[in-house]
Design a protein around this motif. Structure first.
Motif, PDB file in Angstrom:
ATOM      1  N   PRO A 138       0.542  -1.205  -0.408  1.00  0.00           N
ATOM      2  CA  PRO A 138      -0.153  -0.227  -0.176  1.00  0.00           C
ATOM      3  C   PRO A 138       1.240   1.242  -0.299  1.00  0.00           C
ATOM      4  CG  PRO A 138      -0.032  -1.306   2.091  1.00  0.00           C
ATOM      5  CD  PRO A 138       0.129  -1.742   0.941  1.00  0.00           C
ATOM      6  N   ALA A 139       0.215   2.529  -0.571  1.00  0.00           N
ATOM      7  CA  ALA A 139       1.597   3.548  -0.647  1.00  0.00           C
ATOM      8  C   ALA A 139       1.032   4.402   0.770  1.00  0.00           C
ATOM      9  CB  ALA A 139       0.120   4.543  -1.494  1.00  0.00           C
ATOM     10  N   THR A 140       0.245   3.829   1.488  1.00  0.00           N
ATOM     11  CA  THR A 140       0.925   4.416   3.120  1.00  0.00           C
ATOM     12  C   THR A 140       0.461   3.238   3.561  1.00  0.00           C
ATOM     13  OG1 THR A 140      -1.804   5.438   2.985  1.00  0.00           O
ATOM     14  CG2 THR A 140       0.193   6.808   2.238  1.00  0.00           C
ATOM     15  N   PRO A 141       1.113   3.176   5.003  1.00  0.00           N
ATOM     16  CA  PRO A 141       0.251   2.370   5.825  1.00  0.00           C
ATOM     17  C   PRO A 141      -0.828   3.067   6.840  1.00  0.00           C
ATOM     18  CG  PRO A 141       2.969   2.599   6.456  1.00  0.00           C
ATOM     19  CD  PRO A 141       2.307   4.058   5.480  1.00  0.00           C
ATOM     20  N   SER A 142      -1.375   1.785   6.795  1.00  0.00           N
ATOM     21  CA  SER A 142      -2.951   1.521   7.419  1.00  0.00           C
ATOM     22  C   SER A 142      -2.664   2.298   8.879  1.00  0.00           C
ATOM     23  CB  SER A 142      -3.799   0.569   7.921  1.00  0.00           C
ATOM     24  OG  SER A 142      -4.676   0.979   8.497  1.00  0.00           O
ATOM     25  N   THR A 143      -3.006   3.753   9.040  1.00  0.00           N
ATOM     26  CA  THR A 143      -3.355   4.420  10.554  1.00  0.00           C
ATOM     27  C   THR A 143      -4.424   4.268  11.137  1.00  0.00           C
ATOM     28  OG1 THR A 143      -3.682   6.413  10.198  1.00  0.00           O
ATOM     29  CG2 THR A 143      -0.686   5.486  10.341  1.00  0.00           C
ATOM     30  N   ASP A 144      -5.323   3.459  10.695  1.00  0.00           N
ATOM     31  CA  ASP A 144      -7.158   3.760  11.390  1.00  0.00           C
ATOM     32  C   ASP A 144      -6.299   2.685  12.173  1.00  0.00           C
ATOM     33  OD1 ASP A 144      -9.748   2.870  12.303  1.00  0.00           O
ATOM     34  OD2 ASP A 144      -9.737   1.720  10.498  1.00  0.00           O
ATOM     35  N   THR A 145      -6.436   3.642  14.280  1.00  0.00           N
ATOM     36  CA  THR A 145      -7.182   3.325  15.161  1.00  0.00           C
ATOM     37  C   THR A 145      -8.412   3.368  15.339  1.00  0.00           C
ATOM     38  OG1 THR A 145      -6.144   5.289  15.925  1.00  0.00           O
ATOM     39  CG2 THR A 145      -4.280   3.417  15.769  1.00  0.00           C
ATOM     40  N   SER A 146      -9.218   2.604  15.402  1.00  0.00           N
ATOM     41  CA  SER A 146     -10.401   3.566  15.657  1.00  0.00           C
ATOM     42  C   SER A 146     -11.059   2.543  16.240  1.00  0.00           C
ATOM     43  CB  SER A 146     -11.533   3.741  14.394  1.00  0.00           C
ATOM     44  OG  SER A 146     -11.808   2.324  13.191  1.00  0.00           O
ATOM     45  N   VAL A 147     -10.547   0.458  16.183  1.00  0.00           N
ATOM     46  CA  VAL A 147     -11.203  -0.086  17.080  1.00  0.00           C
ATOM     47  C   VAL A 147      -9.857  -0.373  18.130  1.00  0.00           C
ATOM     48  CG1 VAL A 147     -11.421  -2.245  16.988  1.00  0.00           C
ATOM     49  CG2 VAL A 147     -11.557  -1.353  14.809  1.00  0.00           C
ATOM     50  N   ASP A 148     -10.681   0.073  19.532  1.00  0.00           N
ATOM     51  CA  ASP A 148     -10.023  -0.119  20.808  1.00  0.00           C
ATOM     52  C   ASP A 148      -9.523  -1.778  21.311  1.00  0.00           C
ATOM     53  OD1 ASP A 148      -8.953   0.573  23.271  1.00  0.00           O
ATOM     54  OD2 ASP A 148     -10.992   0.175  23.995  1.00  0.00           O
ATOM     55  N   ARG A 171      -8.709  -7.016   8.316  1.00  0.00           N
ATOM     56  CA  ARG A 171      -7.846  -5.493   7.818  1.00  0.00           C
ATOM     57  C   ARG A 171      -7.160  -6.006   8.109  1.00  0.00           C
ATOM     58  NH1 ARG A 171      -7.885  -1.062  12.711  1.00  0.00           N
ATOM     59  NH2 ARG A 171      -6.201  -2.837  13.799  1.00  0.00           N
ATOM     60  N   PRO A 172      -5.885  -5.718   7.203  1.00  0.00           N
ATOM     61  CA  PRO A 172      -4.209  -6.562   6.689  1.00  0.00           C
ATOM     62  C   PRO A 172      -3.774  -6.273   8.072  1.00  0.00           C
ATOM     63  CG  PRO A 172      -4.846  -4.603   4.923  1.00  0.00           C
ATOM     64  CD  PRO A 172      -6.128  -4.744   5.884  1.00  0.00           C
ATOM     65  N   ALA A 173      -2.631  -6.821   8.571  1.00  0.00           N
ATOM     66  CA  ALA A 173      -1.528  -6.565   9.889  1.00  0.00           C
ATOM     67  C   ALA A 173      -0.831  -5.491   9.481  1.00  0.00           C
ATOM     68  CB  ALA A 173      -1.292  -8.179  10.265  1.00  0.00           C
ATOM     69  N   PRO A 174      -0.389  -4.680  10.566  1.00  0.00           N
ATOM     70  CA  PRO A 174       0.444  -3.671   9.819  1.00  0.00           C
ATOM     71  C   PRO A 174       1.962  -3.938   9.193  1.00  0.00           C
ATOM     72  CG  PRO A 174       0.891  -4.041  12.550  1.00  0.00           C
ATOM     73  CD  PRO A 174      -0.525  -5.155  11.642  1.00  0.00           C
ATOM     74  N   LEU A 175       2.478  -3.640   8.263  1.00  0.00           N
ATOM     75  CA  LEU A 175       4.256  -3.655   7.782  1.00  0.00           C
ATOM     76  C   LEU A 175       5.126  -3.105   8.648  1.00  0.00           C
ATOM     77  CD1 LEU A 175       2.784  -3.029   4.342  1.00  0.00           C
ATOM     78  CD2 LEU A 175       2.519  -5.117   4.867  1.00  0.00           C
ATOM     79  N   PHE A 176       5.424  -3.235   9.156  1.00  0.00           N
ATOM     80  CA  PHE A 176       6.445  -3.735   9.652  1.00  0.00           C
ATOM     81  C   PHE A 176       7.829  -3.435   8.525  1.00  0.00           C
ATOM     82  CE2 PHE A 176       4.233  -5.096  12.880  1.00  0.00           C
ATOM     83  CZ  PHE A 176       4.095  -3.859  13.364  1.00  0.00           C
TER      84      PHE A 176
END
Length: 111
Positions: A27-37, A97-102
């Motif tokens: 993805p062009a930019t990593p997902s920073t969706d933190t809407s789920v606690d 939701r894809p796992a975060p990329l490191f």
């Protein structure tokens, strides 16, 4: 002499074979969706239960027959699942939701 000719012939066959590779598109930019606690790694089941309430579904534990195979349990809540190793959270995931990329800076562009 026959070994040398056979080795040279094999080398020519390998040089002629087509080479292919898969291309990994990020993805062009990593997902920073933190809407789920989500529960934090290492939290105990009692703390998760107190904070999030009773899960919609508790799956039966698997493993646990030896220290090398600890007991793994999954609790499903609305919108996410929590995985426990024995009594502690090892991961919490949001389905689809894809796992975060490191370490994406270590990937080469290819070409």
């Amino acid at each position: 002499m026959h070994k040398t000719i056979a080795a040279c012939g094999f080398g020519l066959i390998i040089a002629v074979l087509p080479v292919s590779a898969d291309v990994l598109t990020l993805p062009a930019t990593p997902s920073t969706d933190t809407s789920v606690d989500l529960p934090a790694r290492g939290e105990v089941q009692s703390k998760v239960l107190k904070h999030y309430g009773e899960p919609k579904l508790r799956h039966a534990a698997v493993g646990g027959s030896s220290p090398a195979q600890p007991r793994i349990t999954r609790w499903d809540y609305a919108g996410f699942s929590v995985f426990f190793e024995n009594d502690h959270v090892v991961d919490a995931v949001v389905p689809d939701r894809p796992a975060p990329l490191f370490n994406t800076n270590e990937l080469s562009a290819g070409g």
